[in-house]
Design an enzyme around this catalytic site. Structure first.
Site, PDB file in Angstrom:
ATOM      1  N   ASP A  29      38.817  38.886  34.686  1.00  0.00           N
ATOM      2  CA  ASP A  29      39.983  38.266  35.511  1.00  0.00           C
ATOM      3  C   ASP A  29      39.556  36.728  35.881  1.00  0.00           C
ATOM      4  O   ASP A  29      38.488  36.322  35.811  1.00  0.00           O
ATOM      5  CB  ASP A  29      40.080  38.688  36.834  1.00  0.00           C
ATOM      6  N   ILE A  30      40.552  35.973  35.493  1.00  0.00           N
ATOM      7  CA  ILE A  30      40.624  34.453  35.393  1.00  0.00           C
ATOM      8  C   ILE A  30      40.350  33.913  36.906  1.00  0.00           C
ATOM      9  O   ILE A  30      39.751  32.834  37.069  1.00  0.00           O
ATOM     10  CB  ILE A  30      41.829  33.816  34.883  1.00  0.00           C
ATOM     11  N   ASN A  86      47.717  47.565  41.804  1.00  0.00           N
ATOM     12  CA  ASN A  86      48.692  46.958  42.468  1.00  0.00           C
ATOM     13  C   ASN A  86      50.157  47.592  41.941  1.00  0.00           C
ATOM     14  O   ASN A  86      50.102  47.318  40.992  1.00  0.00           O
ATOM     15  CB  ASN A  86      48.792  45.659  42.845  1.00  0.00           C
ATOM     16  N   GLU A  94      51.406  40.952  40.606  1.00  0.00           N
ATOM     17  CA  GLU A  94      51.823  39.931  40.152  1.00  0.00           C
ATOM     18  C   GLU A  94      52.127  39.639  38.619  1.00  0.00           C
ATOM     19  O   GLU A  94      53.181  39.201  38.303  1.00  0.00           O
ATOM     20  CB  GLU A  94      50.849  38.639  40.336  1.00  0.00           C
ATOM     21  N   HIS A  99      47.710  47.581  34.921  1.00  0.00           N
ATOM     22  CA  HIS A  99      46.284  47.288  34.774  1.00  0.00           C
ATOM     23  C   HIS A  99      45.659  47.557  35.999  1.00  0.00           C
ATOM     24  O   HIS A  99      46.280  47.922  36.864  1.00  0.00           O
ATOM     25  CB  HIS A  99      46.230  45.597  34.797  1.00  0.00           C
TER      26      HIS A  99
END
Ligand code: AMP
Length: 114
Positions: A29-30, A86, A94, A99
């Site tokens: 994850d960024i 989520n 988002e 995922h």
């Protein structure tokens, strides 16, 4: 609709990939929320949990098998970790490509509900 994750799958934008097979890709994850924060995504474009179809059952199993493999590879399987997905607005989603967030590398706090 294609999202940024499809671009990562297609190598159109860079990511630190930690696992790949023919159906599943996993990358860092960024904006990590824990020392280890990996996103595990199906190569098939499925926007949300609500869009999972009966024919995706095996694919979802593949994603969990990948999570187990990644956790062993990163050495967090014994201490433990958390897996979160989520869904839609109230879930705080988002990116509309299914995922699993794999979070670990420290003792995690209580599950966030607010
Ligand atoms: P969610 O809110 O569950 O949809 O999670 C989306 C996650 O994708 C967030 O944790 C972002 O930090 C992460 N993210 C967004 N863009 C990228 C990117 N280009 N590479 C890696 N992770 C990303």
């Amino acid at each position: 609709m294609a999202t940024i994750f499809t671009k990562i799958i297609n190598r159109e934008i860079p990511a630190t990939i930690v696992y790949e097979n023919d159906k599943v890709l996993a990358f860092k994850d960024i904006n990590p929320a824990a020392p280890i924060h990996i996103l595990v995504v199906p190569k098939k474009e499925i926007p949300t949990i609500n869009d999972i179809k009966p024919e995706d059952k095996e694919l979802i199993g593949e994603m969990y098998l990948a999570i187990g493999e990644i956790a062993r590879e990163l050495g967090i399987d014994k201490e433990g970790y958390r897996v979160i997905t989520n869904c839609n607005e109230y879930g705080g989603q988002e990116v509309f490509h299914l995922h699993f967030h794999l979070l670990g590398g420290k003792r995690l706090g209580a599950l966030l509900t607010d």
